[in-house]
Design an enzyme around this catalytic site. Structure first.
Site, short mmCIF file in Angstrom:
data_model
loop_
_atom_site.label_atom_id
_atom_site.label_comp_id
_atom_site.label_asym_id
_atom_site.label_seq_id
_atom_site.Cartn_x
_atom_site.Cartn_y
_atom_site.Cartn_z
CD GLU A 56 -10.13 -18.66 -62.25
OE1 GLU A 56 -10.40 -17.47 -61.98
OE2 GLU A 56 -9.08 -19.00 -62.83
NE ARG A 95 -22.22 -24.10 -58.08
CZ ARG A 95 -23.29 -23.30 -58.18
NH1 ARG A 95 -23.13 -22.04 -58.53
NH2 ARG A 95 -24.50 -23.77 -57.93
CG HIS A 138 -22.49 -33.02 -58.50
ND1 HIS A 138 -23.86 -32.81 -58.48
CD2 HIS A 138 -21.98 -32.08 -59.32
CE1 HIS A 138 -24.14 -31.80 -59.27
NE2 HIS A 138 -23.03 -31.35 -59.80
CD GLU A 157 -24.88 -31.33 -54.25
OE1 GLU A 157 -25.42 -32.22 -54.92
OE2 GLU A 157 -25.30 -30.16 -54.21
#
Length: 222
Positions: A56, A95, A138, A157
């Site tokens: 997305e 992310r 994660h 990360e």
């Protein structure tokens, strides 16, 4: 007004530290861009070969110098760049927000199986949510950044989550920020219940997506 003498050596040392810190952060920026490129390639491949985009949106962030200094102080570690690189693994973050939970795990597998991606740690908060209901996958990975002086392994990360998980996490963060971390108990309970609802929504929407795909496939074969 008394003017203090200028200490040229102190100024030179301050500039050296400033430049070293900038180089240090630039390496993390490059590592973050490497991860973004890899995710972008996977997204484009899915779009062109499978006519389906499992992603997305993608967001990235780099910790500020002040944030890094504060974390160094909290963790009680030496203010040495190599120590910081080994102890603080979330200086660069990416992310990846996906449509469905199956997309989360598929992209995680495709990304982490690449030869130049080294997985340092994984925390699956989808399989085992945090007590407050937080859900996300994660991973701390290392990617090589090729500089003029040679390759440097940079930890990044990477978080994988669904739209529902991302919406809940964003709202939870805003509420905690508003109350400076001291959220009233009844709101904490409501947030935990909302997390469960978001999880149920993920399951329901994925089932609907699968059923729609199956109906479409049967129609094409008829």
């Amino acid at each position: 007004m008394t003017t203090l003498p200028v200490d040229d050596a102190a100024i030179a040392e301050a500039k050296r530290l400033r430049d070293a810190f900038q180089r240090f952060l630039r390496e993390y920026e490059f590592g973050m861009r490497e991860v973004e490129t890899k995710i972008s390639i996977l997204r484009d491949e899915f779009t062109h070969l499978h006519a389906y985009n499992p992603i997305e949106h993608v967001k990235s962030r780099l910790k500020t110098p002040d944030s890094i200094v504060e974390k160094v102080a909290r963790k009680g570690i030496d203010a040495d760049f190599e120590v910081i690189r080994g102890e603080i693994t979330d200086i660069a973050g990416v992310r990846v927000t996906c449509s469905f939970v199956t997309d989360v795990y598929l992209l995680f597998d495709l990304f982490t199986q690449q030869d130049d991606v080294t997985v340092r740690a994984v925390k699956d908060y989808i399989a085992e949510p945090k007590p407050n209901g937080y859900r996300s996958l994660h991973a701390i990975v290392e990617v090589p950044v090729f500089l003029s002086t040679g390759p440097v392994p940079i930890p990044v990360e990477v978080q994988f989550r669904t739209v529902a998980m991302d919406f809940w996490a964003s709202l939870e963060h805003k509420i905690h920020y508003k109350f400076a971390g001291r959220v009233p108990a009844h709101l904490v309970q409501s947030l935990t219940e909302a997390a469960a609802t978001a999880g149920e929504l993920d399951v329901r929407m994925e089932r609907l997506h699968r059923e729609a795909h199956e109906i479409n496939q049967r129609a094409l074969q008829a």
